[in-house]
Motif scaffolding. Structure first.
Motif, PDB file in Angstrom:
ATOM      1  N   PRO A   1      12.801   3.284   0.604  1.00  0.00           N
ATOM      2  CA  PRO A   1      11.671   2.343   0.659  1.00  0.00           C
ATOM      3  C   PRO A   1      10.773   2.641   1.869  1.00  0.00           C
ATOM      4  O   PRO A   1      11.007   2.170   2.980  1.00  0.00           O
ATOM      5  N   LEU A   2       9.764   3.440   1.650  1.00  0.00           N
ATOM      6  CA  LEU A   2       8.916   3.923   2.735  1.00  0.00           C
ATOM      7  C   LEU A   2       8.136   2.808   3.422  1.00  0.00           C
ATOM      8  O   LEU A   2       7.922   2.849   4.633  1.00  0.00           O
ATOM      9  N   GLY A   3       7.717   1.798   2.669  1.00  0.00           N
ATOM     10  CA  GLY A   3       6.936   0.708   3.256  1.00  0.00           C
ATOM     11  C   GLY A   3       7.669   0.010   4.391  1.00  0.00           C
ATOM     12  O   GLY A   3       7.083  -0.288   5.438  1.00  0.00           O
ATOM     13  N   THR A   4       8.952  -0.228   4.216  1.00  0.00           N
ATOM     14  CA  THR A   4       9.736  -0.896   5.258  1.00  0.00           C
ATOM     15  C   THR A   4       9.895   0.003   6.478  1.00  0.00           C
ATOM     16  O   THR A   4       9.819  -0.465   7.616  1.00  0.00           O
ATOM     17  N   VAL A   5      10.100   1.283   6.247  1.00  0.00           N
ATOM     18  CA  VAL A   5      10.207   2.220   7.372  1.00  0.00           C
ATOM     19  C   VAL A   5       8.904   2.213   8.172  1.00  0.00           C
ATOM     20  O   VAL A   5       8.925   2.136   9.406  1.00  0.00           O
ATOM     21  N   ILE A   6       7.777   2.249   7.481  1.00  0.00           N
ATOM     22  CA  ILE A   6       6.473   2.282   8.156  1.00  0.00           C
ATOM     23  C   ILE A   6       6.266   1.031   9.005  1.00  0.00           C
ATOM     24  O   ILE A   6       5.880   1.126  10.172  1.00  0.00           O
ATOM     25  N   VAL A   7       6.518  -0.153   8.444  1.00  0.00           N
ATOM     26  CA  VAL A   7       6.272  -1.372   9.229  1.00  0.00           C
ATOM     27  C   VAL A   7       7.226  -1.470  10.417  1.00  0.00           C
ATOM     28  O   VAL A   7       6.817  -1.890  11.504  1.00  0.00           O
ATOM     29  N   ASN A   8       8.468  -1.065  10.239  1.00  0.00           N
ATOM     30  CA  ASN A   8       9.408  -1.151  11.357  1.00  0.00           C
ATOM     31  C   ASN A   8       9.081  -0.147  12.459  1.00  0.00           C
ATOM     32  O   ASN A   8       9.161  -0.466  13.647  1.00  0.00           O
ATOM     33  N   VAL A   9       8.691   1.049  12.082  1.00  0.00           N
ATOM     34  CA  VAL A   9       8.350   2.070  13.080  1.00  0.00           C
ATOM     35  C   VAL A   9       7.057   1.692  13.800  1.00  0.00           C
ATOM     36  O   VAL A   9       6.976   1.761  15.030  1.00  0.00           O
ATOM     37  N   LEU A  10       6.056   1.284  13.054  1.00  0.00           N
ATOM     38  CA  LEU A  10       4.793   0.864  13.666  1.00  0.00           C
ATOM     39  C   LEU A  10       5.005  -0.346  14.575  1.00  0.00           C
ATOM     40  O   LEU A  10       4.474  -0.404  15.693  1.00  0.00           O
ATOM     41  N   GLY A  11       5.801  -1.295  14.125  1.00  0.00           N
ATOM     42  CA  GLY A  11       6.095  -2.472  14.938  1.00  0.00           C
ATOM     43  C   GLY A  11       6.840  -2.123  16.216  1.00  0.00           C
ATOM     44  O   GLY A  11       6.567  -2.687  17.278  1.00  0.00           O
ATOM     45  N   ALA A  12       7.786  -1.190  16.136  1.00  0.00           N
ATOM     46  CA  ALA A  12       8.525  -0.765  17.331  1.00  0.00           C
ATOM     47  C   ALA A  12       7.581  -0.125  18.346  1.00  0.00           C
ATOM     48  O   ALA A  12       7.667  -0.400  19.549  1.00  0.00           O
ATOM     49  N   PHE A  13       6.676   0.710  17.861  1.00  0.00           N
ATOM     50  CA  PHE A  13       5.699   1.341  18.755  1.00  0.00           C
ATOM     51  C   PHE A  13       4.809   0.292  19.415  1.00  0.00           C
ATOM     52  O   PHE A  13       4.633   0.281  20.636  1.00  0.00           O
ATOM     53  N   LEU A  14       4.231  -0.583  18.607  1.00  0.00           N
ATOM     54  CA  LEU A  14       3.276  -1.559  19.136  1.00  0.00           C
ATOM     55  C   LEU A  14       3.918  -2.530  20.122  1.00  0.00           C
ATOM     56  O   LEU A  14       3.338  -2.827  21.172  1.00  0.00           O
TER      57      LEU A  14
ATOM     58  N   VAL B   1       0.840  -1.205   0.000  1.00  0.00           N
ATOM     59  CA  VAL B   1       0.000   0.000   0.000  1.00  0.00           C
ATOM     60  C   VAL B   1       0.871   1.250   0.000  1.00  0.00           C
ATOM     61  O   VAL B   1       0.676   2.158  -0.810  1.00  0.00           O
ATOM     62  N   PHE B   2       1.843   1.306   0.893  1.00  0.00           N
ATOM     63  CA  PHE B   2       2.674   2.506   0.979  1.00  0.00           C
ATOM     64  C   PHE B   2       3.580   2.664  -0.231  1.00  0.00           C
ATOM     65  O   PHE B   2       3.785   3.773  -0.710  1.00  0.00           O
ATOM     66  N   ASN B   3       4.120   1.576  -0.731  1.00  0.00           N
ATOM     67  CA  ASN B   3       5.019   1.684  -1.877  1.00  0.00           C
ATOM     68  C   ASN B   3       4.270   1.931  -3.181  1.00  0.00           C
ATOM     69  O   ASN B   3       4.832   2.479  -4.120  1.00  0.00           O
ATOM     70  N   THR B   4       2.985   1.554  -3.243  1.00  0.00           N
ATOM     71  CA  THR B   4       2.198   1.732  -4.458  1.00  0.00           C
ATOM     72  C   THR B   4       1.430   3.051  -4.457  1.00  0.00           C
ATOM     73  O   THR B   4       1.476   3.808  -5.421  1.00  0.00           O
ATOM     74  N   HIS B   5       0.733   3.327  -3.362  1.00  0.00           N
ATOM     75  CA  HIS B   5      -0.150   4.496  -3.319  1.00  0.00           C
ATOM     76  C   HIS B   5       0.537   5.762  -2.829  1.00  0.00           C
ATOM     77  O   HIS B   5       0.010   6.854  -3.002  1.00  0.00           O
ATOM     78  N   PHE B   6       1.657   5.613  -2.188  1.00  0.00           N
ATOM     79  CA  PHE B   6       2.426   6.767  -1.727  1.00  0.00           C
ATOM     80  C   PHE B   6       3.855   6.620  -2.226  1.00  0.00           C
ATOM     81  O   PHE B   6       4.777   6.452  -1.438  1.00  0.00           O
ATOM     82  N   PRO B   7       4.035   6.643  -3.539  1.00  0.00           N
ATOM     83  CA  PRO B   7       5.376   6.387  -4.068  1.00  0.00           C
ATOM     84  C   PRO B   7       6.358   7.474  -3.638  1.00  0.00           C
ATOM     85  O   PRO B   7       6.197   8.639  -3.948  1.00  0.00           O
ATOM     86  N   PHE B   8       7.300   7.067  -2.874  1.00  0.00           N
ATOM     87  CA  PHE B   8       8.356   7.946  -2.388  1.00  0.00           C
ATOM     88  C   PHE B   8       9.650   7.242  -2.751  1.00  0.00           C
ATOM     89  O   PHE B   8      10.110   6.368  -2.043  1.00  0.00           O
ATOM     90  N   ASN B   9      10.181   7.576  -3.890  1.00  0.00           N
ATOM     91  CA  ASN B   9      11.278   6.809  -4.464  1.00  0.00           C
ATOM     92  C   ASN B   9      12.629   7.054  -3.804  1.00  0.00           C
ATOM     93  O   ASN B   9      13.593   6.386  -4.130  1.00  0.00           O
ATOM     94  N   TYR B  10      12.680   7.994  -2.885  1.00  0.00           N
ATOM     95  CA  TYR B  10      13.977   8.296  -2.282  1.00  0.00           C
ATOM     96  C   TYR B  10      14.453   7.169  -1.372  1.00  0.00           C
ATOM     97  O   TYR B  10      15.612   6.791  -1.399  1.00  0.00           O
TER      98      TYR B  10
END
Length: 125
Positions: free
Chosen positions: A34-47, A23-32
């Motif tokens: 890999p945003l999807g991995t950052v999101i899952v790792n940050v969310l996982g750390a919080f949870l 979802v993050f890599n497709t709908h929020f393309p931020f090519n600088y």
């Protein structure tokens, strides 16, 4: 029974990681980076921080839930191996982007874990 809880949690966590990353890599393309991995790792750390600190200091949490959600689901949801691979891949093309990605994961992951601790404990320090 414990292994089954971890395995079921892990299956759901892996599927959810795939979904969130796509979802993050497709709908929020931020090519600088890999945003999807950052999101899952940050969310996982919080949870994980929230659940563990809550269960230790505030609430009586069933140990089976911690195994299912913490070890299984979040263990499969977060991904150090993908983080390492993507960091090295970025390094080959742009060492600066690799550093941005590396420190984004560390900084935001640690901040998210700290925020999870604060909310889980119900007090700052």
């Amino acid at each position: 029974m414990k292994f089954i809880l971890i395995a079921i949690g892990g299956a759901f966590g892996a599927l959810f990681r795939y979904f969130v990353s796509k979802v993050f890599n497709t709908h929020f393309p931020f090519n600088y980076i890999p945003l999807g991995t950052v999101i899952v790792n940050v969310l996982g750390a919080f949870l994980l921080s929230f659940v563990l600190f809550s269960s230790i200091e505030r609430f009586e949490v069933n140990p089976n839930f911690v195994l299912f959600f913490g070890t299984g689901f979040l263990g499969a949801f977060t991904t150090f191996s993908t983080f390492a691979y993507e960091t090295l891949s970025l390094f080959l093309t742009s060492p600066f982007r690799a550093l941005v990605y590396f420190f984004a994961n560390l900084f935001f992951g640690f901040f998210a874990a700290f925020f999870g601790m604060v909310l889980g404990r119900g007090k700052f320090l």
